[in-house]
Design a protein around this motif. Structure first.
Motif, PDB file in Angstrom:
ATOM      1  N   TYR A  77       0.835  -1.205   0.000  1.00  0.00           N
ATOM      2  CA  TYR A  77       0.000   0.000   0.000  1.00  0.00           C
ATOM      3  C   TYR A  77       0.867   1.251   0.000  1.00  0.00           C
ATOM      4  CZ  TYR A  77      -3.501   3.357   1.719  1.00  0.00           C
ATOM      5  OH  TYR A  77      -4.328   4.443   1.882  1.00  0.00           O
ATOM      6  N   PHE A  78       1.855   1.306   0.879  1.00  0.00           N
ATOM      7  CA  PHE A  78       2.755   2.453   0.930  1.00  0.00           C
ATOM      8  C   PHE A  78       3.590   2.547  -0.346  1.00  0.00           C
ATOM      9  CE2 PHE A  78       3.005   2.346   5.876  1.00  0.00           C
ATOM     10  CZ  PHE A  78       1.676   2.702   5.922  1.00  0.00           C
ATOM     11  N   ASN A  79       3.992   1.388  -0.870  1.00  0.00           N
ATOM     12  CA  ASN A  79       4.807   1.372  -2.083  1.00  0.00           C
ATOM     13  C   ASN A  79       4.049   1.934  -3.277  1.00  0.00           C
ATOM     14  OD1 ASN A  79       5.794  -0.369  -4.673  1.00  0.00           O
ATOM     15  ND2 ASN A  79       7.484   0.051  -3.280  1.00  0.00           N
ATOM     16  N   SER A  80       2.767   1.600  -3.372  1.00  0.00           N
ATOM     17  CA  SER A  80       1.969   2.100  -4.492  1.00  0.00           C
ATOM     18  C   SER A  80       1.793   3.612  -4.420  1.00  0.00           C
ATOM     19  CB  SER A  80       0.601   1.415  -4.505  1.00  0.00           C
ATOM     20  OG  SER A  80      -0.135   1.711  -3.320  1.00  0.00           O
ATOM     21  N   ILE A  81       1.668   4.145  -3.203  1.00  0.00           N
ATOM     22  CA  ILE A  81       1.534   5.590  -3.043  1.00  0.00           C
ATOM     23  C   ILE A  81       2.848   6.291  -3.379  1.00  0.00           C
ATOM     24  CG2 ILE A  81       1.224   7.418  -1.324  1.00  0.00           C
ATOM     25  CD1 ILE A  81      -0.865   5.719   0.004  1.00  0.00           C
ATOM     26  N   ALA A  82       3.963   5.716  -2.951  1.00  0.00           N
ATOM     27  CA  ALA A  82       5.271   6.319  -3.211  1.00  0.00           C
ATOM     28  C   ALA A  82       5.616   6.302  -4.696  1.00  0.00           C
ATOM     29  CB  ALA A  82       6.350   5.602  -2.411  1.00  0.00           C
ATOM     30  N   LYS A  83       5.149   5.305  -5.425  1.00  0.00           N
ATOM     31  CA  LYS A  83       5.459   5.196  -6.850  1.00  0.00           C
ATOM     32  C   LYS A  83       4.493   5.970  -7.735  1.00  0.00           C
ATOM     33  CE  LYS A  83       7.975   0.820  -6.964  1.00  0.00           C
ATOM     34  NZ  LYS A  83       8.041  -0.551  -7.542  1.00  0.00           N
ATOM     35  N   ASP A  84       3.409   6.436  -7.163  1.00  0.00           N
ATOM     36  CA  ASP A  84       2.418   7.188  -7.939  1.00  0.00           C
ATOM     37  C   ASP A  84       2.905   8.627  -8.136  1.00  0.00           C
ATOM     38  OD1 ASP A  84       0.234   8.259  -9.162  1.00  0.00           O
ATOM     39  OD2 ASP A  84      -1.205   7.704  -7.609  1.00  0.00           O
ATOM     40  N   GLU A  85       3.192   9.013  -9.372  1.00  0.00           N
ATOM     41  CA  GLU A  85       3.711  10.353  -9.629  1.00  0.00           C
ATOM     42  C   GLU A  85       2.709  11.438  -9.258  1.00  0.00           C
ATOM     43  OE1 GLU A  85       5.196  10.776 -13.575  1.00  0.00           O
ATOM     44  OE2 GLU A  85       7.109   9.830 -13.055  1.00  0.00           O
ATOM     45  N   LYS A  89       3.288  15.193  -7.667  1.00  0.00           N
ATOM     46  CA  LYS A  89       2.808  16.326  -8.460  1.00  0.00           C
ATOM     47  C   LYS A  89       1.872  17.198  -7.635  1.00  0.00           C
ATOM     48  CE  LYS A  89       0.799  17.357 -12.990  1.00  0.00           C
ATOM     49  NZ  LYS A  89       0.248  16.773 -14.248  1.00  0.00           N
ATOM     50  N   ILE A  90       0.972  16.568  -6.889  1.00  0.00           N
ATOM     51  CA  ILE A  90       0.052  17.309  -6.027  1.00  0.00           C
ATOM     52  C   ILE A  90       0.809  17.966  -4.881  1.00  0.00           C
ATOM     53  CG2 ILE A  90      -1.874  17.044  -4.416  1.00  0.00           C
ATOM     54  CD1 ILE A  90      -2.897  14.782  -6.226  1.00  0.00           C
ATOM     55  N   ARG A  91       1.806  17.285  -4.346  1.00  0.00           N
ATOM     56  CA  ARG A  91       2.594  17.844  -3.231  1.00  0.00           C
ATOM     57  C   ARG A  91       3.328  19.101  -3.682  1.00  0.00           C
ATOM     58  NH1 ARG A  91       5.524  14.369   1.336  1.00  0.00           N
ATOM     59  NH2 ARG A  91       7.022  15.857   2.175  1.00  0.00           N
ATOM     60  N   ILE A  92       3.903  19.075  -4.879  1.00  0.00           N
ATOM     61  CA  ILE A  92       4.581  20.258  -5.409  1.00  0.00           C
ATOM     62  C   ILE A  92       3.600  21.403  -5.604  1.00  0.00           C
ATOM     63  CG2 ILE A  92       5.718  21.179  -7.473  1.00  0.00           C
ATOM     64  CD1 ILE A  92       7.207  18.572  -7.738  1.00  0.00           C
ATOM     65  N   ALA A  93       2.428  21.104  -6.172  1.00  0.00           N
ATOM     66  CA  ALA A  93       1.431  22.151  -6.436  1.00  0.00           C
ATOM     67  C   ALA A  93       0.946  22.810  -5.155  1.00  0.00           C
ATOM     68  CB  ALA A  93       0.260  21.553  -7.201  1.00  0.00           C
TER      69      ALA A  93
END
Length: 208
Positions: A77-85, A89-93
């Motif tokens: 679950y954590f791995n899928s979130i970390a690999k999701d660009e 992208k949302i964090r930068i915005a």
């Protein structure tokens, strides 16, 4: 009934009440049935079962590099979130509103590495202890500097005053904060950027 008998009765009543009210967890525990254990486990809140929005809010307090290199290994679950660009992208915005990159890239863009770079750069320049000492030269440019180019021990600066200055790093560090060469009105307009051929160390540095 004598006074002695009343005292004995009261003492027995008090002891009985204490026995009923006993809250010592070591004596009041009882074993749970398998059905009760399943119910407790299904209702417990765990990091790997909470909604994604809540988990992303928690991850805001961790560095991106730590999330991608450590947290992502905890579970799929954590791995899928970390690999999701989209995560980065949302964090930068949210942290740095505005157009990013400044020019839309023509090739695939690594949002994970971009978020790591922006976060570490912000941390580097945002802490007062990391800011290097500054050297001021009041007459180097009379307008804002929009670009610099570092070439080994030389630094070239370009400004909206249309001028170009060349600085010798060793000379500046020795206490002479003046450009080695000044070319006022080098261009008819603002100097926005520099490029040079042979950016390899020791190569030819023909400035364009």
């Amino acid at each position: 009934t004598s006074t002695r008998d009343l005292n004995v009765i009261n003492s027995a009543s008090i002891m009985g009440s204490l026995a009923v009210m006993d809250t010592d967890p070591t004596t009041s525990k009882r074993s749970l049935s398998p059905q009760e254990m399943d119910t407790m486990q299904s209702t417990m809140i765990q990091l790997d079962t909470i909604p994604t929005e809540l988990l992303l809010h928690i991850l805001q307090f961790l560095e991106v590099r730590y999330i991608t290199q450590v947290v992502s290994r905890v579970c799929t679950y954590f791995n899928s979130i970390a690999k999701d660009e989209a995560t980065w992208k949302i964090r930068i915005a949210k942290r740095w509103p505005g157009q990013y990159p400044a020019i839309p890239p023509s090739h695939p863009f690594d949002w994970t590495m971009a978020c790591i770079a922006r976060e570490e750069e912000t941390k580097q320049w945002g802490e007062a202890t990391n800011i290097p000492p500054s050297i001021t030269c009041s007459n180097a440019h009379y307008s804002s500097v929009d670009c610099i180019k570092v070439m080994n021990r030389l630094v070239v600066s370009g400004s909206r005053d249309r001028g170009v200055n060349i600085w010798n790093v060793d000379q500046v560090l020795e206490g002479n904060p003046k450009p080695s060469l000044k070319v006022p009105d080098a261009h008819k307009g603002w100097v926005w950027t520099f490029s040079a051929s042979g950016d390899q160390p020791g190569g030819d540095m023909d400035l364009v």
